[in-house]
Write an enzyme that holds these catalytic residues in place. Sequence first.
Site, PDB file in Angstrom:
ATOM      1  N   TRP A 184      15.948  -6.416   6.322  1.00 42.88           N
ATOM      2  CA  TRP A 184      15.278  -5.241   6.870  1.00 42.88           C
ATOM      3  C   TRP A 184      13.897  -5.584   7.430  1.00 42.88           C
ATOM      4  O   TRP A 184      13.200  -6.464   6.948  1.00 42.88           O
ATOM      5  CB  TRP A 184      15.125  -4.156   5.804  1.00 42.88           C
ATOM      6  CG  TRP A 184      16.396  -3.428   5.502  1.00 42.88           C
ATOM      7  CD1 TRP A 184      17.105  -3.462   4.334  1.00 42.88           C
ATOM      8  CD2 TRP A 184      17.112  -2.569   6.382  1.00 42.88           C
ATOM      9  NE1 TRP A 184      18.220  -2.684   4.435  1.00 42.88           N
ATOM     10  CE2 TRP A 184      18.261  -2.113   5.683  1.00 42.88           C
ATOM     11  CE3 TRP A 184      16.921  -2.145   7.690  1.00 42.88           C
ATOM     12  CZ2 TRP A 184      19.188  -1.256   6.252  1.00 42.88           C
ATOM     13  CZ3 TRP A 184      17.845  -1.282   8.262  1.00 42.88           C
ATOM     14  CH2 TRP A 184      18.969  -0.845   7.545  1.00 42.88           C
ATOM     15  N   TRP A 238      -2.058   4.815   6.087  1.00 45.82           N
ATOM     16  CA  TRP A 238      -1.115   4.585   4.984  1.00 45.82           C
ATOM     17  C   TRP A 238      -1.750   4.881   3.632  1.00 45.82           C
ATOM     18  O   TRP A 238      -2.731   4.253   3.253  1.00 45.82           O
ATOM     19  CB  TRP A 238      -0.665   3.121   5.016  1.00 45.82           C
ATOM     20  CG  TRP A 238       0.362   2.707   4.018  1.00 45.82           C
ATOM     21  CD1 TRP A 238       1.609   3.213   3.848  1.00 45.82           C
ATOM     22  CD2 TRP A 238       0.240   1.628   3.065  1.00 45.82           C
ATOM     23  NE1 TRP A 238       2.287   2.521   2.854  1.00 45.82           N
ATOM     24  CE2 TRP A 238       1.469   1.542   2.365  1.00 45.82           C
ATOM     25  CE3 TRP A 238      -0.785   0.731   2.752  1.00 45.82           C
ATOM     26  CZ2 TRP A 238       1.681   0.606   1.353  1.00 45.82           C
ATOM     27  CZ3 TRP A 238      -0.565  -0.210   1.754  1.00 45.82           C
ATOM     28  CH2 TRP A 238       0.656  -0.271   1.061  1.00 45.82           C
ATOM     29  N   GLU A 279       1.929   7.606   6.868  1.00 45.56           N
ATOM     30  CA  GLU A 279       2.898   7.622   5.773  1.00 45.56           C
ATOM     31  C   GLU A 279       2.312   8.007   4.416  1.00 45.56           C
ATOM     32  O   GLU A 279       1.175   7.651   4.094  1.00 45.56           O
ATOM     33  CB  GLU A 279       3.512   6.224   5.611  1.00 45.56           C
ATOM     34  CG  GLU A 279       4.315   5.753   6.803  1.00 45.56           C
ATOM     35  CD  GLU A 279       5.047   4.467   6.497  1.00 45.56           C
ATOM     36  OE1 GLU A 279       6.286   4.457   6.620  1.00 45.56           O
ATOM     37  OE2 GLU A 279       4.397   3.474   6.109  1.00 45.56           O
ATOM     38  N   HIS A 280       3.137   8.731   3.643  1.00 45.64           N
ATOM     39  CA  HIS A 280       3.012   8.891   2.190  1.00 45.64           C
ATOM     40  C   HIS A 280       1.885   9.824   1.723  1.00 45.64           C
ATOM     41  O   HIS A 280       1.453   9.711   0.573  1.00 45.64           O
ATOM     42  CB  HIS A 280       2.818   7.534   1.493  1.00 45.64           C
ATOM     43  CG  HIS A 280       3.878   6.538   1.776  1.00 45.64           C
ATOM     44  ND1 HIS A 280       5.213   6.807   1.634  1.00 45.64           N
ATOM     45  CD2 HIS A 280       3.796   5.254   2.200  1.00 45.64           C
ATOM     46  CE1 HIS A 280       5.915   5.728   1.960  1.00 45.64           C
ATOM     47  NE2 HIS A 280       5.077   4.782   2.317  1.00 45.64           N
ATOM     48  N   GLU A 311       7.046   8.117   6.561  1.00 47.70           N
ATOM     49  CA  GLU A 311       7.763   8.283   5.303  1.00 47.70           C
ATOM     50  C   GLU A 311       6.976   9.269   4.452  1.00 47.70           C
ATOM     51  O   GLU A 311       5.741   9.172   4.374  1.00 47.70           O
ATOM     52  CB  GLU A 311       7.905   6.953   4.554  1.00 47.70           C
ATOM     53  CG  GLU A 311       8.877   5.985   5.198  1.00 47.70           C
ATOM     54  CD  GLU A 311       8.989   4.676   4.422  1.00 47.70           C
ATOM     55  OE1 GLU A 311       8.204   4.475   3.467  1.00 47.70           O
ATOM     56  OE2 GLU A 311       9.849   3.864   4.770  1.00 47.70           O
TER      57      GLU A 311
END
Length: 730
Positions: free
Chosen positions: A319, A569, A603-604, A625
């Site tokens: 990945w 992030w 993200e997050h 995400e």
Amino acid sequence: MPTVGIPPAPVPRRPGRRGLVGVLVTALAAALLAVVPAAQAQAAPVLLSQGKPVTASSQEHYGTPATAAVDGDSGTRWSSVAADPQWIRVDLGAPASLSQVELRWEAAYATSYRIETSQNGTDWSTAHSTTTGAGGTETVNVSGTARYVRMLGTARATGYGYSLWEFKVYGTTGDDPGPVIPGGGDLGPNVHVFDPSTPGIQAKLDQVFEEQESAQFGSGRHAFLFKPGTYDNLNAQIGFYTQILGLGLRPDDTTINGDITVDAGWFNGNATQNFWRGAENLAVKPVNGTNRWAVSQAASFRRMHVKGGLNLAPNGYGWASGGYIADSKIDGQVGNYSQQQWYTRDSSIGGWSNSVWNQVFSGVEGAPATSFPEPRYTTLGTTPISREKPFLYLDGDEYKVFAPAKRTDARGTTWAGGTPQGESIPLSKFYVVKPGATAATINAALDQGLHLLFTPGVYHVDQTIDVDRADTIVLGLGLATIIPDNGVTAMKVADVDGVRLAGFLIDAGPVNSPTLLEIGPQGAGADHAADPTTVQDVYIRIGGAGAGKATTSMVVNSHDTIIDHTWVWRADHGEGVGWETNRADYGVRVNGDDVLATGLFVEHFNKYDVEWYGERGRTIFYQNEKAYDAPNQAAIQNGATKGYAAYRVDDSVDTHEAWGLGSYCNYNVDPGIRQDHGFKTPVKPGVKFHSLLVVSLGGMGHYNHVINDTGASTVPAGTSTVPSTVVSYP
């Protein structure tokens, strides 16, 4: 300070005030309304302010900058946006004994204002205050010693902003102007400069890679600079916090016959944590015909010429989680393979293979046609507005920084057709920041009129870095990292034209900062369409290297700002990670109008990852995400809504457009969590979304819809990580 989570509405832009018409009309009015100057005081003070550095809270448009109020020209003026309060500040360069301030108002004057003074530009004292300002020319007697003087307008006499033909400060100063911070100099111990005759290049590359290969949260920072020429038989393996770049004006000036490699052997063939690195301004001719660049977030590939193919997957095709290419030419095919998402801008490629979830192209010659949802390609023929990242280069033996020109409807590279367009600035006009430099010194260098070049290192700042001057460049090498101490905001940019922030990381400190990066002050209203501020390869991190906190990571108040590749992030792994340990409610908040994001990774965050309040915003590629570590459904309950959207456009917005947006959930603490939707937007004719997807990673939590109440639930996919897609909305 505004209530957290409820930002103030931006000051609306008045279309009729964007050109020079307002200048001509108000200039005529001023000529008719001007009054006889007030009598001077008996003393004969010295004019201290003329030509000195000056900043303002806002600028009405490009024809009325703050500098016009201290240029000694009675025919030029500064004017602000139509909002209260507004200020203009002059830096006298050294403490002075003050005696008078003269305000030569245009017709748009202040009825209520204060004259304030400061020694450090942060803490202010009132030297004069009035609520009965009469306009015309006002001469105010003041006293005391200060370096900074400002007029703070609190009530306007007209519906326009505040406007001054001249802002004059009089007084006396000592013979010693204080220390002068020199520009230029060497680039410090962590910048490694090579020419083709340098011995041991491969050994140095290998030594640094051994140190940085798995140092995900380490303190090492490095930049490899290759002078123009040809280098044979090199394999430059690029680890964490390492940048490799050529020192020519064009990529082909510096050629490596070999490879510039990123792989994932350190992480068992999984490249999803190959962050924080970059390659720029080089030509590379791979040994076996294909160069491997297996990266994830915060890894830029800019201004590169690959004389062959480019493989974006790690060895074994494990990945990888997305990256960014800009202003580059890849002669062969780009092998996407296992890359979950990718954004390519203003480049030329020989072809593209495979799509996993979200591959987006704008202004790319050779890009595949839009075919979303299968294959998952989203392609725009041009990029509406772009301006490439500034870069260091050699002009003979002299270091300079090249600042590329702005392009509209861009397609292809800036350099393939010959000499790139832009401005060259000698290094002597930069303060070369080295480890150990203080925020006070950095701000003094900015006040002195210098740009900033951060050399590789980690910098703690105990006060905000204030970028107040138009067209200032703040450029980092080797992922230079700024950590705010004691809860300060790491950096703020005034509402001025053309600031360029590029190539550095802001890492939140353990004391909560209300914000980490602010582009423009609250209520910013100046028009910067001709010369926008750009934010490029500027990354923000909360936690991971240690506990960090920030309420909102990045706030964009200035109109026309371009965010070109950022990863914001809140850490999901590393040190100092936990739902409250690295608390960060909001990622990016956009209040300015006409803001463009090209390559946005956020993200997050504990609540909203991206919130958009400005009009006419555009996003080309977004990756998100949701926070893995939400303890339960209640922790992310948003009133009657389950979960906070990954990307929310406020109900007040009438016009917005976005292409290629993906949001993923991996609620690994409580897999039973449901998220009502990934995206939230008002339903209006001017608000449009294209190529949207949500995905449940292994069935760890699920989305009920993609956008608002549209799009299928991810529940039927179970643990199969099959996206739910929406081609267009509404």
